[in-house]
Design a protein around this motif. Structure first.
Motif, PDB file in Angstrom:
ATOM      1  N   GLU A  84       0.832  -1.205   0.000  1.00 12.30           N
ATOM      2  CA  GLU A  84       0.000   0.000   0.000  1.00 12.30           C
ATOM      3  C   GLU A  84       0.869   1.258   0.000  1.00 12.30           C
ATOM      4  N   ALA A  85       1.913   1.251   0.840  1.00 11.89           N
ATOM      5  CA  ALA A  85       2.807   2.409   0.901  1.00 11.89           C
ATOM      6  C   ALA A  85       3.595   2.558  -0.402  1.00 11.89           C
ATOM      7  N   PHE A  86       4.101   1.438  -0.935  1.00 16.67           N
ATOM      8  CA  PHE A  86       4.844   1.484  -2.196  1.00 16.67           C
ATOM      9  C   PHE A  86       3.956   1.985  -3.333  1.00 16.67           C
ATOM     10  N   ASP A  87       2.716   1.499  -3.359  1.00 21.47           N
ATOM     11  CA  ASP A  87       1.797   1.878  -4.434  1.00 21.47           C
ATOM     12  C   ASP A  87       1.517   3.379  -4.414  1.00 21.47           C
ATOM     13  N   ALA A  88       1.375   3.933  -3.218  1.00 20.98           N
ATOM     14  CA  ALA A  88       1.125   5.371  -3.100  1.00 20.98           C
ATOM     15  C   ALA A  88       2.291   6.172  -3.667  1.00 20.98           C
ATOM     16  N   ILE A  89       3.519   5.715  -3.421  1.00 20.09           N
ATOM     17  CA  ILE A  89       4.689   6.405  -3.955  1.00 20.09           C
ATOM     18  C   ILE A  89       4.795   6.201  -5.464  1.00 20.09           C
ATOM     19  N   TYR A  90       4.580   4.961  -5.907  1.00 18.94           N
ATOM     20  CA  TYR A  90       4.726   4.653  -7.335  1.00 18.94           C
ATOM     21  C   TYR A  90       3.767   5.464  -8.199  1.00 18.94           C
ATOM     22  N   HIS A  91       2.575   5.735  -7.672  1.00 13.72           N
ATOM     23  CA  HIS A  91       1.576   6.473  -8.443  1.00 13.72           C
ATOM     24  C   HIS A  91       1.494   7.948  -8.056  1.00 13.72           C
ATOM     25  N   ALA A  92       2.506   8.427  -7.340  1.00 19.77           N
ATOM     26  CA  ALA A  92       2.518   9.846  -6.975  1.00 19.77           C
ATOM     27  C   ALA A  92       2.556  10.707  -8.241  1.00 19.77           C
ATOM     28  N   PRO A  93       1.673  11.683  -8.358  1.00 22.79           N
ATOM     29  CA  PRO A  93       1.618  12.501  -9.579  1.00 22.79           C
ATOM     30  C   PRO A  93       2.817  13.448  -9.693  1.00 22.79           C
ATOM     31  N   ASP A  94       3.133  13.782 -10.930  1.00 24.42           N
ATOM     32  CA  ASP A  94       4.159  14.793 -11.225  1.00 24.42           C
ATOM     33  C   ASP A  94       5.522  14.443 -10.616  1.00 24.42           C
ATOM     34  N   THR A  95       5.895  13.173 -10.671  1.00 28.98           N
ATOM     35  CA  THR A  95       7.202  12.752 -10.180  1.00 28.98           C
ATOM     36  C   THR A  95       7.880  11.885 -11.237  1.00 28.98           C
ATOM     37  N   THR A  96       9.192  11.976 -11.295  1.00 31.74           N
ATOM     38  CA  THR A  96       9.941  11.134 -12.225  1.00 31.74           C
ATOM     39  C   THR A  96      10.167   9.752 -11.613  1.00 31.74           C
ATOM     40  N   ALA A  97      10.554   8.802 -12.441  1.00 32.15           N
ATOM     41  CA  ALA A  97      10.857   7.463 -11.937  1.00 32.15           C
ATOM     42  C   ALA A  97      12.019   7.523 -10.949  1.00 32.15           C
ATOM     43  N   GLU A  98      12.993   8.388 -11.220  1.00 34.23           N
ATOM     44  CA  GLU A  98      14.137   8.528 -10.317  1.00 34.23           C
ATOM     45  C   GLU A  98      13.695   9.051  -8.947  1.00 34.23           C
ATOM     46  N   GLU A  99      12.795  10.010  -8.937  1.00 33.80           N
ATOM     47  CA  GLU A  99      12.301  10.554  -7.668  1.00 33.80           C
ATOM     48  C   GLU A  99      11.523   9.502  -6.890  1.00 33.80           C
ATOM     49  N   ARG A 100      10.727   8.716  -7.603  1.00 33.21           N
ATOM     50  CA  ARG A 100       9.954   7.673  -6.934  1.00 33.21           C
ATOM     51  C   ARG A 100      10.848   6.569  -6.384  1.00 33.21           C
ATOM     52  N   LEU A 101      11.899   6.219  -7.132  1.00 38.45           N
ATOM     53  CA  LEU A 101      12.841   5.223  -6.630  1.00 38.45           C
ATOM     54  C   LEU A 101      13.509   5.725  -5.351  1.00 38.45           C
ATOM     55  N   GLU A 102      13.913   6.987  -5.358  1.00 41.95           N
ATOM     56  CA  GLU A 102      14.547   7.558  -4.164  1.00 41.95           C
ATOM     57  C   GLU A 102      13.605   7.477  -2.967  1.00 41.95           C
ATOM     58  N   ARG A 103      12.328   7.783  -3.178  1.00 44.08           N
ATOM     59  CA  ARG A 103      11.370   7.738  -2.069  1.00 44.08           C
ATOM     60  C   ARG A 103      11.170   6.324  -1.555  1.00 44.08           C
ATOM     61  N   ILE A 104      11.127   5.349  -2.470  1.00 46.59           N
ATOM     62  CA  ILE A 104      10.979   3.958  -2.059  1.00 46.59           C
ATOM     63  C   ILE A 104      12.183   3.512  -1.237  1.00 46.59           C
ATOM     64  N   VAL A 105      13.375   3.830  -1.711  1.00 45.36           N
ATOM     65  CA  VAL A 105      14.600   3.447  -0.998  1.00 45.36           C
ATOM     66  C   VAL A 105      14.638   4.082   0.389  1.00 45.36           C
ATOM     67  N   MET A 106      14.314   5.368   0.459  1.00 48.08           N
ATOM     68  CA  MET A 106      14.312   6.061   1.748  1.00 48.08           C
ATOM     69  C   MET A 106      13.291   5.441   2.693  1.00 48.08           C
ATOM     70  N   LEU A 107      12.111   5.098   2.162  1.00 44.83           N
ATOM     71  CA  LEU A 107      11.063   4.500   2.987  1.00 44.83           C
ATOM     72  C   LEU A 107      11.519   3.156   3.561  1.00 44.83           C
ATOM     73  N   ILE A 108      12.094   2.313   2.719  1.00 42.57           N
ATOM     74  CA  ILE A 108      12.545   0.988   3.166  1.00 42.57           C
ATOM     75  C   ILE A 108      13.618   1.121   4.241  1.00 42.57           C
ATOM     76  N   LEU A 109      14.596   1.963   4.007  1.00 43.14           N
ATOM     77  CA  LEU A 109      15.704   2.081   4.961  1.00 43.14           C
ATOM     78  C   LEU A 109      15.271   2.762   6.260  1.00 43.14           C
ATOM     79  N   GLU A 110      14.361   3.719   6.174  1.00 38.60           N
ATOM     80  CA  GLU A 110      13.828   4.318   7.402  1.00 38.60           C
ATOM     81  C   GLU A 110      13.024   3.287   8.185  1.00 38.60           C
ATOM     82  N   ASP A 111      12.275   2.458   7.472  1.00 37.64           N
ATOM     83  CA  ASP A 111      11.465   1.436   8.130  1.00 37.64           C
ATOM     84  C   ASP A 111      12.338   0.400   8.838  1.00 37.64           C
TER      85      ASP A 111
END
Length: 229
Positions: A84-111
């Motif tokens: 659910e959290a990954f999906d929200a980031i993956y479908h975030a509007p007005d973001t590049t694939a690179e930005e979304r990857l960064e957010r996913i990586v940050m989320l995983i490592l913070e978790d």
């Protein structure tokens, strides 16, 4: 740091279930999660779970026919919360694939820094070494978790064939999960996690952009100097 958070459990309502039954289901799975975090896999008996949530052991059978069924539903609820959290980031509007990857990586490592994640997943890894059922379920949940990484690799470097994308996503996932024993909750290097996050984001993006089709599988020899896109 990402604004997204991962809930403890994402429990899917059972078909035809009534409200009180759904509440009981959530109560049992929450109790099982608490035992796994606080006392480890040895505490995951139907009797201990029943005591944790104030039920009789026989009442658990109303919801689950076996410990394996309970564990399957618990693991599904855990991984569904990540999806659910990954999906929200993956479908975030007005973001590049690179930005979304960064957010996913940050989320995983913070978790990974949380008590729950630091304790749960190493328990599951140990259980999977000796229990074929747990081994199958753990492999399944990690395959599901890697889907979004695979999709982002495809966006950033669409020339890579599917099998090489999967291998690269596996490498990224393993690199991050491996930090659990070093920089997770109460671990010696937890203070270095911000630096690790920066290294992970930069190195993953570089690897994705630099890889040429066939290079991961060894069909194409890498150039002496990588040429990232």
């Amino acid at each position: 740091m990402t604004d997204f958070t991962i809930p403890d459990l994402k429990i899917k309502p059972r078909e035809g279930g009534y409200a009180r039954g759904q509440e009981g289901l959530a109560r049992i799975l929450t109790a099982a999660l608490s035992l796994l975090v606080e006392q480890g896999s040895k505490a995951l008996t139907l009797r201990r779970i029943a005591a944790e949530c104030g039920l009789k052991a026989g009442n658990i059978a109303y919801y689950f026919s076996s410990k394996e069924e309970l564990l399957r539903e618990l693991l599904d609820a855990i991984i569904s919360s990540y999806e659910e959290a990954f999906d929200a980031i993956y479908h975030a509007p007005d973001t590049t694939a690179e930005e979304r990857l960064e957010r996913i990586v940050m989320l995983i490592l913070e978790d990974i820094k949380t008590k729950q994640t630091t304790r749960i997943f190493p328990e599951l890894w140990a259980m999977s070494n000796h229990d074929p059922f747990v081994h199958e379920r753990v492999d399944h949940i990690y395959r599901r978790a890697r889907v979004v990484l695979n999709d982002l690799v495809a966006e950033i470097n669409p020339a890579l064939p599917a099998d090489e994308r999967e291998t690269l996503a596996l490498f990224m996932s393993a690199s991050m999960e491996g930090m659990t024993i070093f920089a997770g909750h109460d671990k010696p290097w937890i203070g270095k996690m911000p630096a690790i996050e920066r290294i992970a984001v930069k190195s993953f993006l570089y690897a994705i952009r630099a890889m040429r089709p066939g290079e991961i599988s060894g069909v194409v020899q890498p150039d002496s100097e990588p040429q990232p896109a």
